[in-house]
Scaffold this active site. Sequence first.
Site, mmCIF file in Angstrom:
data_model
loop_
_atom_site.group_PDB
_atom_site.id
_atom_site.type_symbol
_atom_site.label_atom_id
_atom_site.label_comp_id
_atom_site.label_asym_id
_atom_site.label_seq_id
_atom_site.Cartn_x
_atom_site.Cartn_y
_atom_site.Cartn_z
ATOM 1 N N ASN A 40 -27.404 16.024 -2.215
ATOM 2 C CA ASN A 40 -28.678 15.539 -2.266
ATOM 3 C C ASN A 40 -29.542 16.061 -3.177
ATOM 4 O O ASN A 40 -29.013 17.319 -3.936
ATOM 5 C CB ASN A 40 -29.035 16.558 -0.764
ATOM 6 C CG ASN A 40 -30.426 16.726 -0.552
ATOM 7 O OD1 ASN A 40 -30.965 15.369 -0.618
ATOM 8 N ND2 ASN A 40 -30.804 17.999 -0.293
ATOM 9 N N HIS A 92 -33.194 17.506 -4.667
ATOM 10 C CA HIS A 92 -34.189 18.279 -3.623
ATOM 11 C C HIS A 92 -35.333 19.073 -4.910
ATOM 12 O O HIS A 92 -34.532 20.030 -6.157
ATOM 13 C CB HIS A 92 -33.245 19.803 -2.666
ATOM 14 C CG HIS A 92 -34.674 21.331 -2.029
ATOM 15 N ND1 HIS A 92 -35.191 20.709 -0.980
ATOM 16 C CD2 HIS A 92 -35.766 22.326 -2.509
ATOM 17 C CE1 HIS A 92 -35.816 21.408 -0.620
ATOM 18 N NE2 HIS A 92 -36.379 22.302 -1.813
HETATM 19 C C1 GAR Z 1 -37.798 13.479 -4.634
HETATM 20 O O1 GAR Z 1 -38.876 14.209 -5.102
HETATM 21 C C2 GAR Z 1 -36.960 14.548 -3.564
HETATM 22 O O2 GAR Z 1 -37.008 16.330 -3.842
HETATM 23 C C3 GAR Z 1 -37.799 15.243 -2.334
HETATM 24 O O3 GAR Z 1 -38.425 13.762 -1.984
HETATM 25 C C4 GAR Z 1 -38.770 12.409 -2.935
HETATM 26 C C5 GAR Z 1 -38.361 11.475 -3.162
HETATM 27 O O4 GAR Z 1 -38.530 10.939 -3.944
HETATM 28 N N1 GAR Z 1 -36.780 15.516 -1.613
HETATM 29 C C6 GAR Z 1 -36.916 16.681 -0.250
HETATM 30 O O5 GAR Z 1 -37.637 16.229 -0.672
HETATM 31 C C7 GAR Z 1 -35.659 17.074 0.185
HETATM 32 N N2 GAR Z 1 -36.222 18.214 1.193
HETATM 33 P P1 GAR Z 1 -38.534 9.401 -4.080
HETATM 34 O O6 GAR Z 1 -38.131 8.631 -2.763
HETATM 35 O O7 GAR Z 1 -39.373 8.895 -5.109
HETATM 36 O O8 GAR Z 1 -37.139 9.218 -4.796
#
Ligand code: GAR
Length: 186
Positions: free
Chosen positions: A107, A109
Amino acid sequence: MHRIAVFASGKGTNFEAIVTACNNAELDAQVVLLVCDKPQAEVVAKAERFGIECFAFNPKEYSSKEQYEAQIVELLDRAEVELVCLAGYMRIVGQRLLSAYGGRIINIHPSLLPAFAGARAVEQAIEYGVKVFGITIHYVDQSLDGGKIIAQRAFEYDGNDAEQVHRIGQQIEHKLYVETIKKILK
Ligand code: GAR
């Protein structure tokens, strides 16, 4: 050629970065499946554009996490997936998926874990007043963002504009995710 699945719930910029790295042969891999828990999410349209198989489901149509995860495991098995990359998949992975693919799920984060686990990590960090932000890639286990850390990258920022932190962080994420997947596949 390795076989990857990406799980996402939103825009899919990390999904796109991973698919692009596969298409450029920067990764010796192929994204063979997108799993998305929000059928209307932008990432679903991106998968269609790239011609990647997509399982977009509505969790409310299932009686339990166990039930939809059983279906996901079937699809992962059928696609012979070796590595599952969560990229903004805003759901806790349950026992069904972990028992089948544990140790092969990672994952990304948007904080320097173990600080600011869970949702709204960037906003939590700004509210706390930190001056160093960052990105973590870790293995997924039954804890909330608590699995073994694989890679981290930090950046300095002094301010309270969450949008800007997200922008800086995402540029780092796209590179770091591809680099990390490459190392794991080796
Ligand atoms: C990313 O920035 C990731 O780090 C975050 O969601 C975003 C998805 O962006 N993840 C979390 O917060 C997990 N807890 P994307 O859809 O543009 O890849």
